[in-house]
Each structure stands twice: as structure tokens, then as C-alpha cells.
Design a protein around this motif. Structure first.
Motif, PDB file in Angstrom:
ATOM      1  N   LYS A 255       6.118  -3.881   4.510  1.00 56.62           N
ATOM      2  CA  LYS A 255       6.990  -2.950   3.867  1.00 56.62           C
ATOM      3  C   LYS A 255       8.103  -3.719   3.313  1.00 56.62           C
ATOM      4  O   LYS A 255       8.731  -3.564   2.048  1.00 56.62           O
ATOM      5  CB  LYS A 255       7.812  -1.872   4.710  1.00 56.62           C
ATOM      6  CG  LYS A 255       6.901  -1.190   5.492  1.00 56.62           C
ATOM      7  CD  LYS A 255       7.656  -0.489   6.814  1.00 56.62           C
ATOM      8  CE  LYS A 255       6.735   0.743   7.220  1.00 56.62           C
ATOM      9  NZ  LYS A 255       7.105   1.286   8.566  1.00 56.62           N
ATOM     10  N   SER A 258       6.917  -4.740  -0.212  1.00 54.90           N
ATOM     11  CA  SER A 258       7.007  -3.715  -1.255  1.00 54.90           C
ATOM     12  C   SER A 258       8.307  -3.636  -2.012  1.00 54.90           C
ATOM     13  O   SER A 258       8.269  -2.994  -2.857  1.00 54.90           O
ATOM     14  CB  SER A 258       6.944  -2.310  -0.419  1.00 54.90           C
ATOM     15  OG  SER A 258       8.071  -2.086   0.173  1.00 54.90           O
ATOM     16  N   CYS A 283       2.090   1.187   3.429  1.00 62.05           N
ATOM     17  CA  CYS A 283       3.405   0.527   3.612  1.00 62.05           C
ATOM     18  C   CYS A 283       3.555  -0.503   2.505  1.00 62.05           C
ATOM     19  O   CYS A 283       4.770  -0.501   2.146  1.00 62.05           O
ATOM     20  CB  CYS A 283       3.351  -0.300   4.975  1.00 62.05           C
ATOM     21  SG  CYS A 283       3.345   0.649   6.463  1.00 62.05           S
TER      22      CYS A 283
END
Length: 359
Positions: A255, A258, A283
Motif C-alpha cells: 500500500k 502504491s 494492495c
């Protein structure tokens, strides 16, 4: 699997801002063939040139500093000689129409004073020793207890990764992969089995991803996010690596990653224990390179199902410089010789025959 079944695997691909010839990636493979000063030699140049049919080559790990070295005869990316050696590699691969990323590497605790400058102790997030032994100039030696990095030393290590990226750019690489896997320094920071720090780099999963975050931010300032990838290995359990909740730890890392628009994450799907790699891919949200014992059929299925965007092959590319052609034609592969993985010079390195040479 017949040629007609490999519609995706051998078809053109896009990763970041790069157009690739196919969806096949050559995984990073330590081969211990570097020459004097840990610089690539003409034989290393030929090895990578032979494999330029891959959509993307990711080089063997290359230490970003003398402190980052763990094994004998592994290449670096921190001296003029090393940069010049790698420039010969990138020129050769580009002449064959290939794409190539350098893998930026710091081994952390997986080193030994005999390969460190001034016989210094290896460094790590915490003073926790790995089980096992390592080859040194004096033969096999047990790993030693590493020294925990002081808080004020960490920015210097991050700067080494940035300098490694700058040197890789000078050497003509298309991008870089940050080695955050396989029990090396970044992986040591990520996992609570090797990171027991009580400062801002330890404790929660968010804190343990901070070192990786800072390395990523420093490297993308050099190449741009679309030319930077990260390798992770959530359940890799060699070198005494462990985590109390790998799904939570690596989902947190994915995450975080990302947010940057990276070229990809490259995930080693081998190891011990259950893990939901589809959730990790979700994710992250960007391109996902799958790695871990894939053959052509399994790779094609992963691409068609959306479980992977590209697939990397290690040993198969090692033993088959023309792996793409072999997959396209559905013919047998050369068998790899493990005895020459880390020794043998040209033998087991540049002497694996292509189909044309086997006729």
C-alpha cells in the motif's frame, strides 16, 4: 504447451514507460563472475547479451557500497570501474534490442568482516545473527553478530542507494530494481523477526516500511517512478528470516509503494506458510511480476487470469539464453548445472547452447 497457446507470454508488453518485446523477465541471478574490483568483465557482457531476448533483464544484485557487499565476486555499482563495466553490458543488450534494469543491493547482516572494509562488522537494523555460513576469502565461516545501525547512519545508507541509481543511469540502464527481498538489508528492516528497533524504523509495520520508503523516494528522484521497481519476498524463510504476520507486513508495504506510480513490484512467491499473493497485488494496484518456479504453461495461466502482469524466470534463463524462442517453439529446455551456478567462469555461464548451436 504448444506455440499457439503462448499468446500472452511471448507477446509485447508495457511496463512503466517501457515497451517490451514480451512478458518474460529474466530474474536477477547471483553468478559470482565479477572481475577485479568487483567490476563486470567481457564474459559478463556476453552472458547478458546472449539473454537479450527477454522482455526485460534484471541484473544480478549489485552492491551500492563496499558496506553492502556480502559475497565474493559480486558486482558493485559504486566505482568508476564498475560503472564502466556495466556500461559495456547495457550497450551490448541494447544493441540486441533488449531492455535491462540494474538491481540495487545491500546485504545487511548477510556478510562477514573478511569481506568488509577494515574487517568491520556487517550492519543490520538490529543486532540479530543469521544462522548458517558464508563463503569468505578464508573459506566457509559462520555468520557473525551484526552491528545495529545507529539512527544517524541510516540516511547515509539511503544516500548510497540514490548514488547507486545515479551510477546505474550513467551506465546506461533503462531503470533499476530495489532489492527488498531474500533476507537482505531492506527485508531485514521489513520483518519483525530481524527488526526489533524501538525508534521510528521499528515496531509497527508502518515504521518497519520506513527504510524502504526512504530508499524508494531517493531512487525515483534519479530515474522517475516509472523506471523503478521493487522486489519483495513475503514468505522467504532462508537466512533465519521470519515475521509474526507477513500478510499484514507486506500488504502495508504494498500500500505504501502504491502511492508512487512505480514500474512494478517483483514478488518471490516461494517460502513457508500461507500467503495471499492476489491480495498483495490488489494492495499495490500496479504491475506485478510473479516469480517462483514458473514454467511456460503456468506463466501463461497467471497472465490470462490477471494474477500476474509479467512473469520472471531464473534458472530457465540461466540455462537457456534463447528461452523465449524455446517457449515459442515448444521445445525442450537445457538442464541447468547447479555445480556451476557460482563458479566455473565460462562453463555453466556463457556455454549453454542455443537451439541453433544444438542442430
Amino acid at each position: 504447451m504448444t506455440t499457439s497457446n503462448l499468446n500472452l507470454l511471448t507477446s509485447p508488453a508495457q511496463i512503466g514507460t517501457l515497451s517490451l518485446k514480451n512478458h518474460m523477465v529474466m530474474a536477477p541471478l547471483t553468478r559470482s563472475r565479477a572481475g577485479e574490483g568487483d567490476a563486470p568483465t567481457p564474459t559478463v557482457v556476453e552472458y547478458y547479451r546472449q539473454r537479450a531476448g527477454a522482455g526485460l533483464i534484471i541484473t544480478e544484485g549489485s552492491q551500492v557500497s563496499a558496506q553492502g557487499k556480502g559475497y565474493m565476486r559480486t558486482p558493485g555499482i559504486f566505482t568508476t570501474e564498475q560503472i564502466e563495466g556495466w556500461k559495456q553490458v547495457t550497450d551490448a543488450v541494447h544493441a540486441e534490442g533488449g531492455r535491462i534494469f540494474l538491481q540495487l543491493w545491500h546485504v545487511g547482516r548477510l556478510s562477514h568482516p573478511l569481506v568488509q572494509l577494515n574487517n568491520e562488522l556487517p550492519v543490520a537494523p538490529s543486532a540479530i545473527k543469521a544462522d548458517g555460513e558464508i563463503y569468505t576469502p578464508e573459506g566457509l565461516k559462520p555468520y557473525e553478530l551484526p552491528r545495529a545501525l545507529n539512527l544517524d547512519e541510516i540516511p547515509g545508507v539511503v544516500a548510497d542507494f540514490r548514488q547507486g541509481a545515479e551510477n546505474a543511469k550513467r551506465a546506461g540502464f533503462d531503470g533499476v530494481e530495489i532489492h527488498g527481498a531474500n533476507g537482505y538489508l531492506i527485508d531485514q528492516f521489513l520483518r519483525d523477526g530481524t527488526n526489533t528497533r524501538t525508534d521510528s524504523y521499528g515496531g509497527s509495520a508502518e515504521n518497519r516500511t520506513r527504510f524502504l520508503k526512504e530508499v524508494v523516494e531517493s531512487v525515483i528522484e534519479v530515474f522517475g517512478a516509472s523506471r523503478v521497481g521493487v522486489r519483495l519476498s513475503p514468505i522467504f524463510n532462508y537466512f533465519s528470516m521470519s515475521d509474526s504476520d507477513p500478510q499484514a507486513t507486506f500488504n502495508c508495504a504494498a500500500k505504501m509503494l502504491s502511492r508512487y506510480g512505480l514500474a512494478y513490484i517483483h514478488v518471490v512467491e516461494l517460502g513457508a506458510g500461507p500467503f495471499d499473493f492476489k491480495d498483495l497485488k490488489r494492495c499495490f494496484g500496479g504491475s506485478y511480476i510473479a516469480n517462483g518456479g514458473y514454467d511456460a504453461e503456468r506463466a501463461e495461466k497467471a497472465l490470462n487470469s490477471g494474477d500476474a502482469d509479467l512473469v520472471s524466470f531464473g534458472t530457465a534463463f540461466l540455462a537457456n539464453p534463447d528461452l523465449v524462442e524455446r517457449f515459442q517453439r515448444g521445445v525442450a529446455l537445457n538442464e541447468a548445472d547447479p555445480a556451476t551456478f557460482y563458479q566455473g567462469e565460462e562453463r555453466g555461464y556463457t556455454d549453454y547452447p542455443t537451439l541453433a548451436q544444438s542442430r
